[in-house]
Design a protein around this motif. Structure first.
Motif, PDB file in Angstrom:
ATOM      1  N   CYS A 162     -33.269   8.604 -59.268  1.00 17.26           N
ATOM      2  CA  CYS A 162     -31.833   8.411 -59.619  1.00 17.26           C
ATOM      3  C   CYS A 162     -31.604   8.722 -61.020  1.00 17.26           C
ATOM      4  O   CYS A 162     -32.621   8.514 -61.821  1.00 17.26           O
ATOM      5  CB  CYS A 162     -31.433   7.031 -59.169  1.00 17.26           C
ATOM      6  SG  CYS A 162     -29.763   6.688 -59.759  1.00 17.26           S
ATOM      7  N   ASN A 175     -33.852  14.358 -51.717  1.00 14.38           N
ATOM      8  CA  ASN A 175     -32.910  15.047 -52.794  1.00 14.38           C
ATOM      9  C   ASN A 175     -31.539  14.943 -52.244  1.00 14.38           C
ATOM     10  O   ASN A 175     -30.380  14.760 -52.779  1.00 14.38           O
ATOM     11  CB  ASN A 175     -33.384  16.490 -53.334  1.00 14.38           C
ATOM     12  CG  ASN A 175     -32.308  17.211 -54.000  1.00 14.38           C
ATOM     13  OD1 ASN A 175     -32.030  16.603 -55.430  1.00 14.38           O
ATOM     14  ND2 ASN A 175     -31.645  18.268 -54.009  1.00 14.38           N
ATOM     15  N   ARG A 178     -29.702  11.870 -52.521  1.00 10.52           N
ATOM     16  CA  ARG A 178     -29.413  11.249 -54.060  1.00 10.52           C
ATOM     17  C   ARG A 178     -27.842  11.313 -54.257  1.00 10.52           C
ATOM     18  O   ARG A 178     -27.449  10.358 -54.972  1.00 10.52           O
ATOM     19  CB  ARG A 178     -29.830  12.123 -55.200  1.00 10.52           C
ATOM     20  CG  ARG A 178     -30.071  11.561 -56.448  1.00 10.52           C
ATOM     21  CD  ARG A 178     -30.841  12.452 -57.415  1.00 10.52           C
ATOM     22  NE  ARG A 178     -30.217  14.016 -57.634  1.00 10.52           N
ATOM     23  CZ  ARG A 178     -30.782  14.734 -58.235  1.00 10.52           C
ATOM     24  NH1 ARG A 178     -31.682  14.553 -59.117  1.00 10.52           N
ATOM     25  NH2 ARG A 178     -30.091  15.924 -58.354  1.00 10.52           N
TER      26      ARG A 178
END
Length: 358
Positions: A162, A175, A178
């Protein structure tokens, strides 16, 4: 005249005494047992529904390293008979030979090799770079020359942190998840008191780096500073089990003679049995002195060597009774770098010394 009744009785007795006829297939099997096999039969491969192995997989088995049996990722070397070795295994073989005080040989054909005798196989390097490899995150196949870029910057399944990890968020995940996490992350809305622990860790690392820079600048302000570009060469001890060590020639610094000495894995009995290798070194004062010599010193790469070293500053006060510094770790990044130094004929570096005048 013959009695017909007697003839019938005789025929019936003969029929009863005859053994039963054997089946035809049993007779054929007995005959086959006595037949000679064909001199040569053509091998017929039957397709049982299994797919034939792909060409790239077969090439992978041919072009793999003869030591680790894996496809090389960088330079590929070959002996004069054409057997392939990756750069890491090549230096490891040379390092083992150095530690055993033997001539290095190819692990496949046992022909002698040295640091300069094998040649790089550029054709094999290019062929290997075009072979497909599987991404460790998404399991898709890509050419090896583009796999690293895919895994580091393009793969949506790669593991990332993060953007608020600097203030204590521990989240790590794919990813593509995220953005959603960062939208609902609670750390940006926490108070300063809640994130103080993460900030303390950042401050500690920054303080350590600042301390190193300040120490270097303080040493550069000393009146007496000297540096020497040195070369350590391999030698053997006179013990029953000859141990390998490295030593420089004598050099002058601050009107005294000095020597740098190094050993492998703290001179353990057989370093070839260990896959992890490191080097330690010490600074030795060879001149008798009547006054203490307080020194700060560090080892750098230097202009005539390619050692990958992470410099560390050490200090020791040399006297007539204590003329040898303790053995300190040579800050190499990994075992592969240690093997590379062992594979070379000599180890070149720069030694910087600072004399703390009183």
């Amino acid at each position: 005249m013959a009695d017909p009744n007697n003839e019938a009785a005789t025929s019936s007795s003969v029929t009863e005494q005859a053994p039963p006829a054997a089946p035809i297939h049993d007779l054929l099997e007995k005959i086959e047992d006595f037949l000679e096999p064909d001199k040569k039969r053509r091998k017929v491969s039957r397709n049982d529904g299994k797919t034939e192995q792909k060409l790239e997989h077969r090439l992978g088995g041919i072009l793999c390293c003869a030591v680790c049996l894996d496809l090389p990722k960088a330079a590929i070397y070959q002996c004069t008979n054409g057997h392939l070795m990756c750069a890491g295994c090549f230096t490891h073989v040379l390092a083992d030979a150095r530690l055993r005080d033997e001539m290095a040989t190819c692990p496949s054909c046992r022909i002698e090799i040295s640091r300069t005798s094998p040649s790089r196989s550029l054709a094999v390097e290019k062929a290997v770079s075009e072979l497909p490899a599987e991404c460790q995150y998404c399991a898709k196949e890509f050419p090896r020359n583009s796999l690293e870029r895919h895994e580091e910057t393009m793969c949506e399944e790669r593991i990332c942190s993060c953007k608020y990890s600097r203030i204590g968020c521990p989240w790590r995940g794919p990813n593509h998840e995220r953005p959603e996490h960062e939208t609902h992350c609670v750390h940006p809305h926490r108070s300063g008191l809640d994130v103080m622990e993460a900030l303390r860790d950042i401050d500690a690392r920054t303080l350590e780096e600042r301390r190193l820079y300040d120490n270097v600048f303080d040493l550069l302000s000393y009146e007496k500073i000297t540096f020497n570009d040195l070369q350590m060469k391999p030698y053997r001890t006179d013990e029953f089990v000859h141990k390998l060590f490295y030593e420089t020639s004598r050099f002058m610094a601050f009107n005294n003679h000095w020597v740098v000495k190094a050993r492998i894995n703290n001179s353990q009995r057989d370093p070839t049995q260990s896959s992890e290798r490191d080097m330690t070194y010490q600074l030795i004062l060879k001149t008798k002195t009547t006054y203490p010599v307080p020194l700060h010193y560090l080892i750098l790469k230097g202009p005539f060597g390619d050692m990958k070293v992470q410099p560390r500053i050490h200090n020791f006060e040399f006297t007539d009774q204590e003329n040898e510094s303790p053995y300190l770790p040579l800050p190499l990044p990994d075992t592969a770098e240690c093997n590379r130094l062992l594979a070379a004929r000599a180890i070149s570096f720069r030694l910087i010394m600072f004399l703390a005048s009183k």
